[in-house]
Write an enzyme that holds these catalytic residues in place. Structure first.
Site, PDB file in Angstrom:
ATOM      1  N   ARG A  75     -45.090 -11.549  74.327  1.00 50.97           N
ATOM      2  CA  ARG A  75     -44.861 -12.238  73.060  1.00 50.97           C
ATOM      3  C   ARG A  75     -44.135 -13.539  73.364  1.00 50.97           C
ATOM      4  O   ARG A  75     -43.044 -13.530  73.921  1.00 50.97           O
ATOM      5  CB  ARG A  75     -44.022 -11.349  72.136  1.00 50.97           C
ATOM      6  CG  ARG A  75     -43.846 -11.902  70.745  1.00 50.97           C
ATOM      7  CD  ARG A  75     -43.054 -10.939  69.901  1.00 50.97           C
ATOM      8  NE  ARG A  75     -43.828  -9.769  69.492  1.00 50.97           N
ATOM      9  CZ  ARG A  75     -44.631  -9.748  68.421  1.00 50.97           C
ATOM     10  NH1 ARG A  75     -44.751 -10.830  67.668  1.00 50.97           N
ATOM     11  NH2 ARG A  75     -45.297  -8.651  68.111  1.00 50.97           N
ATOM     12  N   CYS A 130     -64.062 -10.965  74.845  1.00 51.71           N
ATOM     13  CA  CYS A 130     -63.143 -10.666  75.957  1.00 51.71           C
ATOM     14  C   CYS A 130     -63.634 -11.229  77.286  1.00 51.71           C
ATOM     15  O   CYS A 130     -62.874 -11.320  78.244  1.00 51.71           O
ATOM     16  CB  CYS A 130     -62.934  -9.165  76.089  1.00 51.71           C
ATOM     17  SG  CYS A 130     -62.414  -8.375  74.573  1.00 51.71           S
ATOM     18  N   ARG A 157     -48.281   8.298  70.314  1.00 47.97           N
ATOM     19  CA  ARG A 157     -48.934   8.412  69.006  1.00 47.97           C
ATOM     20  C   ARG A 157     -50.460   8.401  69.142  1.00 47.97           C
ATOM     21  O   ARG A 157     -51.017   7.521  69.809  1.00 47.97           O
ATOM     22  CB  ARG A 157     -48.487   7.227  68.121  1.00 47.97           C
ATOM     23  CG  ARG A 157     -49.089   7.225  66.737  1.00 47.97           C
ATOM     24  CD  ARG A 157     -48.446   6.184  65.862  1.00 47.97           C
ATOM     25  NE  ARG A 157     -48.873   4.831  66.143  1.00 47.97           N
ATOM     26  CZ  ARG A 157     -50.034   4.304  65.735  1.00 47.97           C
ATOM     27  NH1 ARG A 157     -50.906   5.041  65.083  1.00 47.97           N
ATOM     28  NH2 ARG A 157     -50.327   3.045  65.994  1.00 47.97           N
ATOM     29  N   CYS A 165     -54.761  -0.958  75.361  1.00 48.87           N
ATOM     30  CA  CYS A 165     -54.056  -2.163  75.783  1.00 48.87           C
ATOM     31  C   CYS A 165     -53.287  -2.731  74.588  1.00 48.87           C
ATOM     32  O   CYS A 165     -53.730  -2.597  73.446  1.00 48.87           O
ATOM     33  CB  CYS A 165     -55.018  -3.198  76.364  1.00 48.87           C
ATOM     34  SG  CYS A 165     -56.215  -3.853  75.201  1.00 48.87           S
TER      35      CYS A 165
END
Lengths: 129, 383
Positions: free
Chosen positions: B17, B81, B192, B204
């Site tokens: 990020r 991609c 999860r 990913c």
């Protein structure tokens, strides 16, 4: 494989439907949804209607992000006798689980629905093929 | 093919990020560092290939404007991609034809701007629109393969989880990877559920930014310990899916790999390392067989043997792969080549593979409804 309770079927006014598809003239293999009649490629295909039953080829249970509050739901690939695979939701009755090889019925939400857009699958009576 | 094509310089930003860096900042950092790595001056660049998926119109020109590298031909490349790998492929073609001597290829993406979650599918397709309305996403496509794989091979979800454990262990050794924490089988399996049988740690990360760049040239570079050549560059598109195909047959990847092996004359058993498209764990298992690293039906055994881990016979995704390093779409194909270059030049600190001579990269693009994948790219690099 389904680890928690998934959204289950509640309505009883669902209708059995036959989906519209196309068959490629060269190979005899089919595709869904039907190639639009306005497509310049439409002459490569014949229009066909699919059987009301199919066989479950693969499945997954989608778990929406808990922040959404949405219940998990089941998606399947269903193989039809006309040699075509269709993707869609599988709506399960209480106690049912998705299983590869199960017989599925194609259904639609009923009056006013476009069956080729609003279809879904249920497990056929007798289940396994 | 009239000329040899070399990768003279390679660079990438950390993947993660990047709130403090704009897309311009990311792309420029990668490009300028790649030029420095190649000892190539800006005025020597004769063309630029800019790969991106979600950035918008004339993105490459916008991103390069302030660098002073303006004027040469600039090609914006989008192939989902596989955008970055496709850009390298196009650059190779031009270099081999003698159109240019030295070019820059970069890929960049800022997925954090999309807010996370599954990335949007392509538009302008009635079939994708219909299937998306029923719940089709990229995790769905791979999860379907996962379920079928476990069914046909008589395996359990533990096999899938092993891919995540391996690649995340590799990523922990890569300072540029987004996720650098080793995980256990239990942690992967208990994370999860997203799309069964895939759990969160088998997907990913979708909130990631990053850029990568390479300088390609027909002049033999001399500034590094070994000159890395592109021995093969192959790109294919997916056939229309008709009938009831085998979804475990990664046909487009197998086809593209065959072309690359033929082009290079490299035997699959001579490949020393691989960076492949492990967007989801099941993908890596399927690609072992499509890339001929394992015989049909033996991908699971290859993984269990440890051959594809660092220290094994043919390490796969030593960078951490998409699972750990991150997958900023447009940058991914270029970043895979950056990793191979560094490995072949003994510059992969913390995860170096000894005596590697041949590396392979593989990217697939677009889980488009109605075809296997939209695009596949395979490159073979060697010293």
């Amino acid at each position: 494989m389904t680890s928690i309770e998934v959204a289950s079927r509640t309505g009883s006014r669902d209708e059995a439907v036959c989906l519209d598809a196309s068959r490629e003239k060269d190979t005899g293999k089919a595709v869904f949804p039907r190639i639009p009649g306005t497509s310049p490629s439409a002459d490569r295909f014949h229009p066909i209607n699919l059987s009301p039953e199919a066989i479950l080829y693969s499945h997954t249970t989608i778990h929406p992000n808990p922040k959404t509050g949405l219940k998990p739901f089941v998606l399947v690939y269903a193989d039809f006798p006309e040699d075509v695979r269709v993707f869609g939701r599988l709506e399960l009755a209480d106690g049912e689980k998705p299983e590869i090889g199960s017989r599925l019925c194609v259904r639609s939400k009923g009056e006013g629905a476009d069956p080729n857009a609003d279809y879904f699958f249920t497990v056929a009576k007798g289940g396994k093929s | 093919m009239t000329s040899q094509v070399y990768i003279a310089g390679a660079a990438m930003t950390p993947f993660g990020r990047h709130n403090e860096l704009s897309m311009q900042g990311l792309a420029q950092a990668a490009v300028l560092n790649a030029l420095k790595d190649a000892s190539v001056r800006r005025e020597e660049v004769q063309a630029i290939y800019a790969a991106n998926v979600y950035g918008g119109m004339v993105l490459g020109q916008v991103l390069m404007r302030d660098t002073g590298i303006t004027g040469p031909a600039l090609y914006n490349v989008e192939n989902a991609c596989a955008s970055g790998a496709t850009a390298v492929h196009l650059a190779c073609q031009a270099l081999r034809l003698g159109l240019y001597e030295t070019v820059v290829v970069f890929g960049v993406e800022q997925l954090t701007q999309l807010g996370g979650g599954t990335i949007p599918l392509q538009r302008n397709d009635y079939k994708t629109e219909l299937y998306a309305s029923h719940g089709m996403t990229l995790p769905t496509v791979y999860a379907m393969r996962g379920t079928r794989y476990l069914h046909e091979r008589g395996e359990t979800a533990e096999l899938l989880a092993r891919v995540a454990v391996k690649n995340r262990a590799h990523g922990a050794r890569n300072p540029l990877a987004q996720q650098r924490t080793e995980v256990t089988l239990e942690e992967v399996l208990n994370s999860r559920p997203v799309a069964e049988p895939l759990t969160l740690l088998q997907c990913c990360p979708s909130a990631v930014d990053g850029a990568a760049a390479v300088v390609l040239t027909t002049r033999r570079p001399t500034q590094h310990s070994a000159a890395v050549r592109i021995l093969a560059s192959a790109v294919q598109s997916g056939y229309q899916e008709l009938g009831c195909d085998d979804i475990l047959d990664a046909e487009i990847t197998a086809r593209t790999a065959r072309l690359a092996y033929e082009q290079s004359g490299v035997d699959p058993k001579d490949v020393n390392l691989v960076e492949l498209h492990d967007a989801f764990t099941i993908a890596e298992l399927l690609y072992y067989e499509a890339l001929q690293l394992a015989k049909p039906g033996e991908g699971g055994e290859l993984l269990r043997s440890g051959a594809t881990a660092l220290g094994g016979r043919v390490p796969v995704n030593p960078s951490g792969g998409l699972l750990a390093k991150g997958h900023p779409l447009g940058a991914t194909g270029v970043a895979q080549m950056v990793e191979i270059v560094w490995q072949l030049q003994n510059r992969a600190d913390g995860r170096q593979i000894e005596n590697a001579k041949i590396g392979l990269t593989q990217c697939t693009g677009g889980g488009i409804a109605g075809v296997d994948h939209a695009a596949s790219a395979v490159h073979i690099l060697g010293v």
